[in-house]
Design an enzyme around this catalytic site. Structure first.
Site, mmCIF file in Angstrom:
data_model
loop_
_atom_site.group_PDB
_atom_site.id
_atom_site.type_symbol
_atom_site.label_atom_id
_atom_site.label_comp_id
_atom_site.label_asym_id
_atom_site.label_seq_id
_atom_site.Cartn_x
_atom_site.Cartn_y
_atom_site.Cartn_z
ATOM 1 N N PHE A 42 0.815 -1.218 0.000
ATOM 2 C CA PHE A 42 0.000 0.000 0.000
ATOM 3 C C PHE A 42 0.849 1.270 0.000
ATOM 4 O O PHE A 42 0.361 2.336 -0.359
ATOM 5 C CB PHE A 42 -1.007 0.016 1.155
ATOM 6 C CG PHE A 42 -0.430 -0.240 2.520
ATOM 7 C CD1 PHE A 42 0.261 0.733 3.206
ATOM 8 C CD2 PHE A 42 -0.606 -1.484 3.108
ATOM 9 C CE1 PHE A 42 0.778 0.491 4.464
ATOM 10 C CE2 PHE A 42 -0.101 -1.733 4.379
ATOM 11 C CZ PHE A 42 0.607 -0.745 5.052
ATOM 12 N N GLY A 45 1.244 3.495 -3.439
ATOM 13 C CA GLY A 45 0.282 4.455 -3.957
ATOM 14 C C GLY A 45 -0.320 5.392 -2.932
ATOM 15 O O GLY A 45 -1.190 6.188 -3.257
ATOM 16 N N HIS A 46 0.118 5.328 -1.692
ATOM 17 C CA HIS A 46 -0.496 6.154 -0.632
ATOM 18 C C HIS A 46 0.593 6.911 0.110
ATOM 19 O O HIS A 46 1.075 6.452 1.130
ATOM 20 C CB HIS A 46 -1.264 5.257 0.338
ATOM 21 C CG HIS A 46 -2.198 5.982 1.245
ATOM 22 N ND1 HIS A 46 -1.832 6.379 2.515
ATOM 23 C CD2 HIS A 46 -3.469 6.400 1.074
ATOM 24 C CE1 HIS A 46 -2.852 6.984 3.102
ATOM 25 N NE2 HIS A 46 -3.856 6.999 2.246
ATOM 26 N N PHE A 47 1.000 7.991 -0.247
ATOM 27 C CA PHE A 47 0.735 8.877 -1.372
ATOM 28 C C PHE A 47 1.953 8.895 -2.296
ATOM 29 O O PHE A 47 3.038 8.550 -1.867
ATOM 30 C CB PHE A 47 0.469 10.294 -0.860
ATOM 31 C CG PHE A 47 -0.810 10.409 -0.083
ATOM 32 C CD1 PHE A 47 -2.019 10.633 -0.740
ATOM 33 C CD2 PHE A 47 -0.833 10.275 1.292
ATOM 34 C CE1 PHE A 47 -3.206 10.750 -0.027
ATOM 35 C CE2 PHE A 47 -2.013 10.376 2.011
ATOM 36 C CZ PHE A 47 -3.200 10.621 1.355
ATOM 37 N N ILE A 52 2.591 7.265 3.312
ATOM 38 C CA ILE A 52 2.015 7.389 4.653
ATOM 39 C C ILE A 52 1.108 6.182 4.860
ATOM 40 O O ILE A 52 0.398 5.758 3.946
ATOM 41 C CB ILE A 52 1.210 8.701 4.798
ATOM 42 C CG1 ILE A 52 2.135 9.905 4.643
ATOM 43 C CG2 ILE A 52 0.487 8.757 6.139
ATOM 44 C CD1 ILE A 52 1.416 11.241 4.607
#
Length: 144
Positions: A42, A45-47, A52
């Site tokens: 994750f 893509g976050h961010f 984060i």
């Protein structure tokens, strides 16, 4: 019941197991920790260019340590049984970001455990002892 016994009974496995260690547990609460591996998917893509930890993952860490682990401990009176858990409610305030490689500690205090519903006050702290999120989580615990 030892920390390792509780963790072995959790109904999760990597990459969705978010409990490294249970450091304290009794009939009123539990404390444990988890370190976020920077290679978790994750973070890609976050961010973009500023990874984060998503709030839903922080909530899951608090649920696994603060509710499910405590529920396993409380239901330990039956041997060789597995636990089925269903999240019934959560209300979490997010106060600080959690970044890849950070170690967090979850402290959970039982509000009530009746009719197999466990509700806990939970908070997550970073290594500096700052609260990064806090709230309440409840779930139904059933041994089968």
């Amino acid at each position: 019941m030892t920390s390792n016994e509780i963790i072995s009974k959790l109904p999760y496995s990597k990459p969705f197991l978010f409990v490294d260690e249970i450091t304290k547990v009794n009939e009123n609460g539990v404390e444990g920790n988890f370190t976020f591996d920077p290679t978790l998917d994750f973070y890609e893509g976050h961010f973009k260019n500023n990874p984060i930890t998503p709030g839903v993952i922080l909530t899951e860490v608090m649920a696994q340590i603060g509710v499910v682990s405590l529920g396993i401990y409380l239901l330990n009176n039956t041997t060789n049984t597995s636990i089925t858990i269903a999240l019934t409610s959560s209300s979490i305030d997010f106060l600080k970001p959690v970044f890849p490689s950070e170690k967090v500690t979850v402290i959970s205090e039982k509000i009530y455990f009746r009719f197999n519903k466990l509700k806990c006050k939970v908070e997550m702290k970073n290594e500096e002892g700052q609260i990064v999120c806090k709230g309440e989580i409840a779930g139904m615990m059933v041994s089968k």
